[in-house]
Write an enzyme that holds these catalytic residues in place. Structure first.
Site, mmCIF file in Angstrom:
data_model
loop_
_atom_site.group_PDB
_atom_site.id
_atom_site.type_symbol
_atom_site.label_atom_id
_atom_site.label_comp_id
_atom_site.label_asym_id
_atom_site.label_seq_id
_atom_site.Cartn_x
_atom_site.Cartn_y
_atom_site.Cartn_z
ATOM 1 N N GLY A 158 -7.283 0.398 -1.193
ATOM 2 C CA GLY A 158 -6.322 1.265 -1.895
ATOM 3 C C GLY A 158 -7.005 2.569 -2.278
ATOM 4 N N THR A 180 -5.212 7.275 -2.928
ATOM 5 C CA THR A 180 -4.522 7.986 -4.019
ATOM 6 C C THR A 180 -4.881 7.304 -5.352
ATOM 7 O OG1 THR A 180 -2.566 6.577 -3.777
ATOM 8 C CG2 THR A 180 -2.495 8.682 -2.623
ATOM 9 N N GLY A 181 -4.503 7.952 -6.440
ATOM 10 C CA GLY A 181 -4.572 7.339 -7.770
ATOM 11 C C GLY A 181 -5.938 6.800 -8.150
ATOM 12 N N GLU A 195 -1.285 4.792 4.880
ATOM 13 C CA GLU A 195 -0.688 6.124 4.745
ATOM 14 C C GLU A 195 -0.064 6.566 6.060
ATOM 15 O OE1 GLU A 195 -0.420 7.616 1.915
ATOM 16 O OE2 GLU A 195 -1.859 6.483 0.696
ATOM 17 N N ALA A 222 -1.438 -0.871 -4.853
ATOM 18 C CA ALA A 222 -0.136 -0.912 -5.525
ATOM 19 C C ALA A 222 0.880 -0.845 -4.405
ATOM 20 C CB ALA A 222 0.024 0.266 -6.475
ATOM 21 N N TYR A 230 -2.891 -3.202 -16.242
ATOM 22 C CA TYR A 230 -2.360 -2.378 -17.326
ATOM 23 C C TYR A 230 -1.762 -3.285 -18.401
ATOM 24 C CZ TYR A 230 0.290 1.219 -19.767
ATOM 25 O OH TYR A 230 0.788 2.058 -20.740
ATOM 26 N N TYR A 278 7.152 -4.255 -18.293
ATOM 27 C CA TYR A 278 5.827 -4.344 -17.667
ATOM 28 C C TYR A 278 5.125 -5.660 -17.996
ATOM 29 C CZ TYR A 278 1.853 -2.888 -15.046
ATOM 30 O OH TYR A 278 0.881 -2.852 -14.079
#
Ligand code: NAD
Length: 401
Positions: free
Chosen positions: A57, A60-61, A84, A149, A234, A244
């Protein structure tokens, strides 16, 4: 975007559809990556950093930030896996495609090994390709970052497609939310997930695939003695819990957290340690899709900026490496065994201020009492738009950075 058939040269503008931007700007993405590299270089090198890092992953991010910190903070060779889109038929590639080109270019200029594998990380084929690259180029890895994600997963054994949902469990959930397109604060009502949706969400975002990666790496003898692996999760404040932490995604995250202990146990002969790091809420493509979160993040940014403790992905991950995992530190774990780099977000003073604003926020006062403008700016920057020093009127080649 206007592209001529013969060339890939065009002027690229943002095209936003709900919580996603369907175009990405190569030069802007490269600038965004460079800014993160510059941030890391400014902080200084990380001692005892990992040498060979696999990031799942990585485009990004939080995963991209992990790659940048490992490479430019620790001098690591990095192998990045991601999914991607490449530019095709007049369409731009996705932001992660350009981010990766930019990372590789900067790494090459700095003499750092960087290899990337674009494909489905859940599949056996991509795991095999990754292992082949590790064996051929770097031997073994001493850090594996798991930062996927994804809204869906094709299970490698059954080929069944599982989809994850962002829904509460048990009862209907109603709360304030932000329509980021129309800039309107309104109530959303979300029906609870059924049992099937909950178990499918666990299949997609839970710990099984992380464990599969670690097993595959172990079986191929690609892990160093004492290697580390970290996955991201998270927790956040109570206003987000129904959707969440207590929702279907929260069940998947609980499963991911459970997998850390299972991985550490199954790899104890190699002294491998698996950690879950609880990160703060930031603007990424994944978080923009979660109801309630963009409004919470806009309020959080306002308060954290006022207290001078604002952080994005790169600041968070630099702190994770420099203050928890490396530099001679031993991770400080919470009562459930997790690393907490969400400490500044969860500071009671910050949360109390956000809670107060949450009660007051409306369409009318959105820009005044929240940092919606900051949210919007960071959202556009994810796709390479709104970066300083980039000439957005100039045509660019969509195939390179
Ligand atoms: P992101 O959308 O920016 O990144 C997701 C990455 O996963 C990308 O590199 C993408 O290419 C890759 N990916 C998706 N599906 C894939 C597949 N099938 N095969 C290979 N690669 C695939 O997301 P993010 O927000 O950085 O999330 C990363 C992790 O951090 C997640 O576990 C998330 O829950 C966690 N996290 C996020 C936040 C937040 O506020 N964004 C906060 C705390 C924890």
């Amino acid at each position: 975007m206007s592209t001529t058939a013969e060339t890939n040269i065009s002027v690229i503008n943002p095209r936003i559809r709900g919580f996603i931007c369907t175009t990405a700007h190569p030069t802007g993405c490269a600038k965004h990556v460079q800014e993160q590299i510059d941030y890391v270089k400014k902080q200084g090198p990380i001692e005892n950093a990992p040498k060979n890092v696999l990031i799942i992953g990585a485009s990004t991010g939080y995963g991209l930030a992990s790659r940048i910190v490992a490479g430019f903070g620790g001098g690591a060779k990095t192998l990045g896996v991601f999914f991607e889109k490449t530019p095709e038929g007049g369409k731009t590639g996705t932001a992660g495609f350009y981010n990766t080109l930019a990372y590789e270019k900067a790494a090459q200029a700095a003499g750092l090994y960087a290899k990337s594998i674009n494909g489905d990380a859940f599949s056996d084929e991509i795991k095999a390709q990754t292992i082949e690259a590790i064996k051929k180029d770097i031997g073994k890895v001493d850090l594996v970052v798991y930062s996927l994600a994804s809204p869906k997963r094709v299970h490698p054994s059954s080929k069944t497609v599982y989809s994850s949902v962002l829904k509460p469990i048990g009862s209907t959930f109603s709360a304030k939310s932000l329509d980021t397109d129309k800039e309107v604060v309104k109530d959303v009502t979300i029906e609870p997930a059924n049992d099937r949706e909950i178990s499918d969400t666990i299949v997609v975002m839970g710990g099984e695939d992380w464990q599969m990666w670690m097993d595959a790496l172990k079986d191929a003898d690609c892990l160093t003695e004492g290697a580390t692996t970290v996955a991201y999760s998270y927790i956040g404040p109570e206003v987000t819990w129904p959707i969440y932490r207590d929702g279907a995604i929260g069940k998947a995250k609980a499963d991911l957290e459970k997998a850390a202990a299972a991985i550490t146990n199954s790899l104890k002969n190699k002294n491998v340690k698996a950690f879950v790091s609880i990160n703060k809420a930031v603007v990424t493509q994944a978080s923009a899709a979660i109801p309630v979160v963009p409004l919470y993040v806009s309020l959080l940014f306002k308060v954290m900026k006022e207290h001078n403790v604002h952080e994005g992905c790169i600041e968070q991950i630099y702190r994770l490496f420099a203050q928890q995992l490396y530099n001679g530190n031993v991770p400080a774990l919470d009562e459930a065994g997790r690393i907490r780099i969400d400490d500044l977000e969860m500071d009671p003073r910050i949360q109390e201020a956000v809670r107060k604003l949450w009660g007051e926020v409306s369409t009318e006062n959105l820009k005044e009492i929240s940092d919606f403008n900051g949210y919007r700016k960071e959202f556009l920057q994810l796709f390479g738009f709104g970066l300083e020093g980039v000439n957005y009127e100039a045509p660019v080649d969509t195939t390179k950075v």
